[in-house]
Scaffold this motif. Structure first.
Motif, PDB file in Angstrom:
ATOM      1  N   MET A 147      46.283  44.309  36.787  1.00  0.00           N
ATOM      2  CA  MET A 147      46.665  42.909  36.966  1.00  0.00           C
ATOM      3  C   MET A 147      45.794  42.273  38.057  1.00  0.00           C
ATOM      4  O   MET A 147      45.241  41.192  37.874  1.00  0.00           O
ATOM      5  N   ARG A 148      45.660  43.009  39.138  1.00  0.00           N
ATOM      6  CA  ARG A 148      44.893  42.452  40.241  1.00  0.00           C
ATOM      7  C   ARG A 148      43.435  42.231  39.846  1.00  0.00           C
ATOM      8  O   ARG A 148      42.833  41.225  40.191  1.00  0.00           O
ATOM      9  N   ARG A 149      42.897  43.200  39.091  1.00  0.00           N
ATOM     10  CA  ARG A 149      41.509  43.059  38.679  1.00  0.00           C
ATOM     11  C   ARG A 149      41.327  41.770  37.868  1.00  0.00           C
ATOM     12  O   ARG A 149      40.373  41.022  38.064  1.00  0.00           O
ATOM     13  N   ALA A 150      42.274  41.520  36.958  1.00  0.00           N
ATOM     14  CA  ALA A 150      42.174  40.314  36.138  1.00  0.00           C
ATOM     15  C   ALA A 150      42.250  39.060  37.010  1.00  0.00           C
ATOM     16  O   ALA A 150      41.479  38.118  36.827  1.00  0.00           O
ATOM     17  N   PHE A 151      43.150  39.072  37.968  1.00  0.00           N
ATOM     18  CA  PHE A 151      43.262  37.910  38.859  1.00  0.00           C
ATOM     19  C   PHE A 151      42.002  37.737  39.694  1.00  0.00           C
ATOM     20  O   PHE A 151      41.492  36.632  39.853  1.00  0.00           O
ATOM     21  N   ASP A 152      41.500  38.879  40.208  1.00  0.00           N
ATOM     22  CA  ASP A 152      40.289  38.814  41.025  1.00  0.00           C
ATOM     23  C   ASP A 152      39.132  38.235  40.216  1.00  0.00           C
ATOM     24  O   ASP A 152      38.414  37.338  40.665  1.00  0.00           O
ATOM     25  N   GLU A 153      38.974  38.753  39.022  1.00  0.00           N
ATOM     26  CA  GLU A 153      37.870  38.284  38.185  1.00  0.00           C
ATOM     27  C   GLU A 153      37.982  36.801  37.878  1.00  0.00           C
ATOM     28  O   GLU A 153      36.993  36.106  37.732  1.00  0.00           O
ATOM     29  N   ALA A 154      39.227  36.353  37.731  1.00  0.00           N
ATOM     30  CA  ALA A 154      39.429  34.933  37.422  1.00  0.00           C
ATOM     31  C   ALA A 154      39.413  34.101  38.708  1.00  0.00           C
ATOM     32  O   ALA A 154      39.552  32.881  38.668  1.00  0.00           O
ATOM     33  N   ASP A 155      39.262  34.823  39.812  1.00  0.00           N
ATOM     34  CA  ASP A 155      39.230  34.163  41.115  1.00  0.00           C
ATOM     35  C   ASP A 155      40.509  33.362  41.379  1.00  0.00           C
ATOM     36  O   ASP A 155      40.468  32.241  41.883  1.00  0.00           O
ATOM     37  N   VAL A 156      41.607  33.950  40.984  1.00  0.00           N
ATOM     38  CA  VAL A 156      42.911  33.337  41.207  1.00  0.00           C
ATOM     39  C   VAL A 156      43.681  34.287  42.121  1.00  0.00           C
ATOM     40  O   VAL A 156      43.594  35.496  41.945  1.00  0.00           O
ATOM     41  N   PRO A 157      44.389  33.774  43.116  1.00  0.00           N
ATOM     42  CA  PRO A 157      45.137  34.693  43.991  1.00  0.00           C
ATOM     43  C   PRO A 157      46.300  35.362  43.258  1.00  0.00           C
ATOM     44  O   PRO A 157      47.006  34.716  42.488  1.00  0.00           O
ATOM     45  N   LEU A 158      46.435  36.651  43.480  1.00  0.00           N
ATOM     46  CA  LEU A 158      47.537  37.404  42.877  1.00  0.00           C
ATOM     47  C   LEU A 158      48.848  36.900  43.473  1.00  0.00           C
ATOM     48  O   LEU A 158      49.002  36.889  44.690  1.00  0.00           O
ATOM     49  N   PRO A 159      49.783  36.473  42.636  1.00  0.00           N
ATOM     50  CA  PRO A 159      51.041  35.926  43.174  1.00  0.00           C
ATOM     51  C   PRO A 159      51.982  37.022  43.666  1.00  0.00           C
ATOM     52  O   PRO A 159      52.962  37.368  42.990  1.00  0.00           O
TER      53      PRO A 159
END
Lengths: 362, 362
Positions: free
Chosen positions: B219-231
């Motif tokens: 999950m974090r990898r996907a958020f990181d790649e999308a440059d969105v902060p992990l909620p």
DNA sequence: GCCTAGAATGAGACCGGACTCACACGGGTT
DNA sequence: AACCCGTGTGAGTCCGGTCTCATTCTAGGC
């Protein structure tokens, strides 16, 4: 060369040696029986501790004759009914200090016979069996003869003088059927996995003693009281065995005089039936009403929520185990036949017949 | 007076007596080893038949050292995940001639330790353990020391050099999260029953080695790649333990910056979450998207059908048992760590964020 | 001061199989 | 005739506990 030393277990003899006492004394101290001086006891216990002594239950069972283990024979552990009942059995057994050996029969009689023998050979102290439908009881007689208690789950075998725990079915099935009749459903389909070897259902077919027979009896009473002929042509057995559930559902909803309501005998059948209805774009409850035996968490979450007959499954497991433990404890009273109350939970999947046919198809 | 004769079992000695041969000969004929004349063999077999002889497996196990039984320790047999895995284990073990002892831990470490000891004391030939999350491994070390093989299911313990079978989670979780992000969900709630003792989740909290950690990593990898902060504020652990699932869901969907998508870590959580959403009249996928780990038959039948991550649960059971049987057979090779592929099944419960908000609330 | 009940202890039988060992028997060698 | 090998056989040991039995030790009763 074979294998490197299989690290032998420490035995009482080892403990005795270290504690400098006889094997008998060590055993007494460890087992907490007989007379042992405080001095010796503490020395033995200390030795056991340092040697990490754990008694060999096999050896212990062998000459006490009791294994503190009960066997459970079920048709299919994957079926939520059994896994929940198992949980009840498990919790109760454990509280009584008994371990559980599980055997799955896949609803096959030969496997069941085998299972019972295996458990007997492993010297379980008792067993709970959910017998395959239409099974004979000779293999269970062997258990009775051995003097070990058996409790039947979800089924009683009239020829076998043992305890049984079932869910009350006749009355609740009567209520459920009345509910359907009240809504105008006279063409009620019933799908069960009961294996009768592919024979077609007729009103006087003997199905043996099992929940399905009870349900059909309740159903028949409701039809009789309403003076409506029981739709024997819509009662289909052998679902998932001789016949595919999908085909069965198809057959029920098509044809010149289709079913207006479908009753699924258990949740596994219900799931496949619902899938088939969805594929065929048959709407519930508009096109056909739906009712299933067994209450599962998802039933109330469907659209529409499914009307169900809820049986106290966990409690059945608990009751069966409780009776078994009592028997193991020496209770020799008359066999008990428990029928736990079930109840109808009306939700949205049963509606008046033809309720939305006109409006929806227009 | 205690009880009426507990009908002793027939032993080899009894058979030998009837067949008029020595105990040793009878044992040989029965066990099919050593040299026995046809004459003696048939006499012994006949005697065994008439006496209904069944060997005492306890006695046999005791001096062969092998019980032809494996132990399985699971968290909750009522959970479909475990009952299906159990089925895989069961089928495979049985095919290999092994019986299964089931022990349920209720996800409690103390119970698990106890369970492992019981199995060891019963001299199982090996065991499959789905360890409680955050458990230490000292009790499992005792098993390793005893020389009996263990296979871990659904979890690996880095400190323990034993085989493990898990479902691949990091990659599929990455995919699932990307799917959510693609639909515009940046506020993704995650509910897991992982017990961390009530501590709140933070991005650098060490959760140990388990499927949840893997999922969060994906999950974090996907958020990181999308440059969105992990909620991190929407990631809730201890569901069903410290916190009620209903409350957790409520908290996620209300508040100033609520979740637009909810991910349920297993089917039990999903069921309760869905019930809560229904109670709160939060619509899926209009108001909130929904995704669950584990594929169950009902998931595709809901309205809308639920998007899920399907793990090969049955196959995990099969694989675990297969490895265990191989180890029991003497395989001493390096520990194997199997990760079976999971896959995302896109159905209707995930929709673009805000897709229907305007139309529906108007 | 002697006798005895009871605690404390060790030796060993026993549970029911598996398995080792010693030995008897018969046919084939040399 | 002496020897060997393999089959067949019974006696007996072993697994690791439980439990019986006989024996020793000790304290209390008279």
């Amino acid at each position: 060369m074979e294998s490197s030393s299989a690290s032998r277990y420490t035995t009482v003899a080892d403990v005795a040696r270290l504690a400098q006492v006889s094997k008998a004394q060590a055993a007494r101290a460890l087992g907490g029986y007989g007379a042992v001086s405080d001095e010796v006891r503490s020395r033995v216990l200390a030795a056991a501790e340092t040697l990490q002594y754990h008694p060999n239950e096999l050896a212990r069972s062998m000459n006490t004759g009791r294994s503190k283990t009960i066997g459970v024979v079920v048709g299919d552990i994957e079926n939520p009914y059994f896994s929940l009942a198992m949980r009840g059995i498990y919790d109760t057994s454990k509280a009584g200090g008994f371990d559980v050996i599980l055997i799955n029969t896949g609803e096959d009689l030969a496997t069941e016979i085998d299972a019972v023998n295996v458990l007997l050979d492993k010297r379980v102290d008792g067993m709970i069996v959910a017998p395959v439908t239409r099974s004979s009881s000779t293999h269970l007689n062997r258990v009775v003869d051995s003097g070990r208690p058996v409790v039947l789950l979800d089924r009683k075998l009239p020829s076998l003088p043992v305890d049984s725990v079932v869910a009350e079915m006749r009355q609740v099935s009567y209520e459920a059927t009345r509910h359907l009749l009240d809504e105008g459903h006279t063409r009620v389909g019933y799908i069960s996995s009961l294996d009768v070897g592919g024979v077609e259902f007729t009103v006087d077919l003997d199905l043996g003693t099992n929940p399905v027979t009870e349900r059909l009896a309740g159903m028949r009473r409701a039809f009789d009281e309403a003076d409506v002929p029981l739709p024997a042509d819509l009662i289909r057995l052998g679902a998932g065995k001789q016949y595919s559930i999908g085909d069965l559902v198809q057959a029920l909803v098509t044809g010149p005089d289709p079913a207006t309501a479908i009753v699924a005998s258990d949740s596994v059948i219900a799931l496949e039936a619902l899938a088939e209805l969805q594929r065929a774009e048959v709407r519930i409850p508009d096109d056909v009403s739906f009712l299933m035996f067994d209450e599962l968490p998802w039933a109330g979450l469907m659209t529409p929520p499914i009307t169900v007959v809820a049986q106290p499954v966990y409690d059945q497991g608990v009751a069966a185990a409780a009776i078994l433990l009592r028997r193991i404890g020496g209770d020799r009273s008359e066999p008990e036949h428990l029928a736990l109350p079930s109840r109808l939970i009306r939700r949205g999947s049963v509606a008046p017949v033809g309720s939305a046919v006109v409006g929806a198809s227009a």
